[in-house]
Scaffold this active site. Structure first.
Site, PDB file in Angstrom:
ATOM      1  N   ASN A  14      30.732  50.884  40.692  1.00  0.00           N
ATOM      2  CA  ASN A  14      29.483  51.618  40.957  1.00  0.00           C
ATOM      3  C   ASN A  14      29.695  53.119  40.860  1.00  0.00           C
ATOM      4  O   ASN A  14      28.839  53.840  40.334  1.00  0.00           O
ATOM      5  CB  ASN A  14      28.924  51.238  42.334  1.00  0.00           C
ATOM      6  CG  ASN A  14      28.136  49.951  42.281  1.00  0.00           C
ATOM      7  OD1 ASN A  14      27.042  49.923  41.727  1.00  0.00           O
ATOM      8  ND2 ASN A  14      28.701  48.870  42.815  1.00  0.00           N
ATOM      9  N   ARG A  90      34.872  50.114  54.983  1.00  0.00           N
ATOM     10  CA  ARG A  90      35.240  50.472  56.350  1.00  0.00           C
ATOM     11  C   ARG A  90      33.994  50.973  57.057  1.00  0.00           C
ATOM     12  O   ARG A  90      33.224  51.760  56.495  1.00  0.00           O
ATOM     13  CB  ARG A  90      36.313  51.549  56.298  1.00  0.00           C
ATOM     14  CG  ARG A  90      36.988  51.839  57.632  1.00  0.00           C
ATOM     15  CD  ARG A  90      38.191  52.726  57.389  1.00  0.00           C
ATOM     16  NE  ARG A  90      38.584  53.476  58.571  1.00  0.00           N
ATOM     17  CZ  ARG A  90      39.551  53.079  59.400  1.00  0.00           C
ATOM     18  NH1 ARG A  90      40.202  51.958  59.186  1.00  0.00           N
ATOM     19  NH2 ARG A  90      39.863  53.820  60.450  1.00  0.00           N
ATOM     20  N   LEU A  91      33.802  50.482  58.294  1.00  0.00           N
ATOM     21  CA  LEU A  91      32.630  50.933  59.043  1.00  0.00           C
ATOM     22  C   LEU A  91      32.770  52.411  59.370  1.00  0.00           C
ATOM     23  O   LEU A  91      33.880  52.898  59.600  1.00  0.00           O
ATOM     24  CB  LEU A  91      32.520  50.139  60.356  1.00  0.00           C
ATOM     25  CG  LEU A  91      32.119  48.677  60.223  1.00  0.00           C
ATOM     26  CD1 LEU A  91      32.159  47.996  61.587  1.00  0.00           C
ATOM     27  CD2 LEU A  91      30.733  48.554  59.604  1.00  0.00           C
ATOM     28  N   HIS A 108      24.333  47.462  48.441  1.00  0.00           N
ATOM     29  CA  HIS A 108      24.683  46.150  49.025  1.00  0.00           C
ATOM     30  C   HIS A 108      24.169  45.045  48.094  1.00  0.00           C
ATOM     31  O   HIS A 108      23.042  45.131  47.607  1.00  0.00           O
ATOM     32  CB  HIS A 108      24.041  46.027  50.412  1.00  0.00           C
ATOM     33  CG  HIS A 108      24.384  44.760  51.093  1.00  0.00           C
ATOM     34  ND1 HIS A 108      25.604  44.570  51.727  1.00  0.00           N
ATOM     35  CD2 HIS A 108      23.704  43.594  51.226  1.00  0.00           C
ATOM     36  CE1 HIS A 108      25.652  43.342  52.220  1.00  0.00           C
ATOM     37  NE2 HIS A 108      24.504  42.726  51.930  1.00  0.00           N
TER      38      HIS A 108
HETATM   39  C1  GRF Z   1      29.503  45.933  45.191  1.00  0.00           C
HETATM   40  O1  GRF Z   1      29.102  44.608  45.034  1.00  0.00           O
HETATM   41  C2  GRF Z   1      28.671  46.613  46.252  1.00  0.00           C
HETATM   42  O2  GRF Z   1      27.365  46.125  46.299  1.00  0.00           O
HETATM   43  C3  GRF Z   1      29.392  46.264  47.511  1.00  0.00           C
HETATM   44  O3  GRF Z   1      30.756  46.277  47.177  1.00  0.00           O
HETATM   45  C4  GRF Z   1      30.908  46.040  45.776  1.00  0.00           C
HETATM   46  C5  GRF Z   1      31.657  47.204  45.234  1.00  0.00           C
HETATM   47  O4  GRF Z   1      31.980  47.056  43.882  1.00  0.00           O
HETATM   48  N1  GRF Z   1      29.066  47.182  48.578  1.00  0.00           N
HETATM   49  P1  GRF Z   1      32.587  48.284  43.080  1.00  0.00           P
HETATM   50  O5  GRF Z   1      33.849  48.740  43.845  1.00  0.00           O
HETATM   51  O6  GRF Z   1      31.569  49.377  43.016  1.00  0.00           O
HETATM   52  O7  GRF Z   1      32.952  47.744  41.748  1.00  0.00           O
END
Ligand code: GRF
Length: 197
Positions: A14, A90-91, A108
């Site tokens: 991401n 991590r929270l 998410h």
């Molecule tokens: C994704 O599925 C995101 O929605 C979740 O953790 C994953 C992270 O994937 N929070 P990346 O590290 O961005 O490939």
């Protein structure tokens, strides 16, 4: 130009999608720093290759409050406007959330408020829903509970496994996150506002 602070723990796909949107010119922002709390996170290699200011801070065995104080220090020094959690596992402590209140985003892999927490894709399969997806939301003190910014739907197919479903959701995540950031940082134009009196 809006300055983004990206927090990762792993693959960072991401984060890469956000960086690529900036490079393409479809997102007017700048990555001020990339921080990983896991030194071996593979996303760090991409950050290094692209010359982004990168920090690997091992959070193992460090008290959450102390670790987050260090994070705040780095993000403030980098003049970060918006903190983007991108697979940050991590929270965050309440004092971190207070420090950047309303300026922390997370992605998410479900249509929140459905299936918060870990393994959202597995939760969706176990629940037998026909549609799931992904959500970009503001982060508050709860678990995946802050206000929703944007969502994308993904149909669940009959033969889906956690792996196939996760891959299709991830594809949507890569479009949704840059679009949601754009939405957050783009001021609403006065001329498009309508006055109803
Ligand atoms: C994704 O599925 C995101 O929605 C979740 O953790 C994953 C992270 O994937 N929070 P990346 O590290 O961005 O490939």
């Amino acid at each position: 130009m809006t300055r983004l602070g990206i927090l990762i723990s792993g693959r960072g796909s991401n984060f890469q999608a956000i960086h690529q949107a900036i490079e393409r010119g479809t997102l007017q922002a700048q990555i001020a720093c990339v921080i990983s709390n896991v030194p071996e996170a593979s996303g760090l290699a991409y950050a290094h290759t692209h010359g982004l200011p990168t920090y690997d801070l091992d959070s193992k065995g460090v008290k959450r409050a102390d670790f987050d104080t260090k994070l705040i220090e780095i993000l403030r020094k980098a003049n970060v406007d918006l903190v983007c959690l991108a697979g940050y596992m991590r929270l965050l402590s309440p004092h971190f959330i207070e420090a950047f209140r309303g300026r922390i985003l997370n992605i998410h892999p479900s249509l929140l408020p459905a299936f918060p927490g870990q393994n959202a894709q597995g939760q969706a399969l176990a629940a037998g829903v026909q549609v799931t997806g992904c959500t970009v939301h503001y982060v508050d003190e709860g678990l995946d509970s802050g206000p929703v910014i944007a969502q994308a739907q993904v149909p669940v197919l009959v033969n889906d496994t956690e792996q196939t479903l996760s891959a299709r959701i991830l594809e949507q995540e890569h479009n949704l996150y840059p679009a949601a950031i754009r939405q957050v940082i783009t001021p609403v134009s006065r001329s498009t506002k309508t006055n109803v009196e």
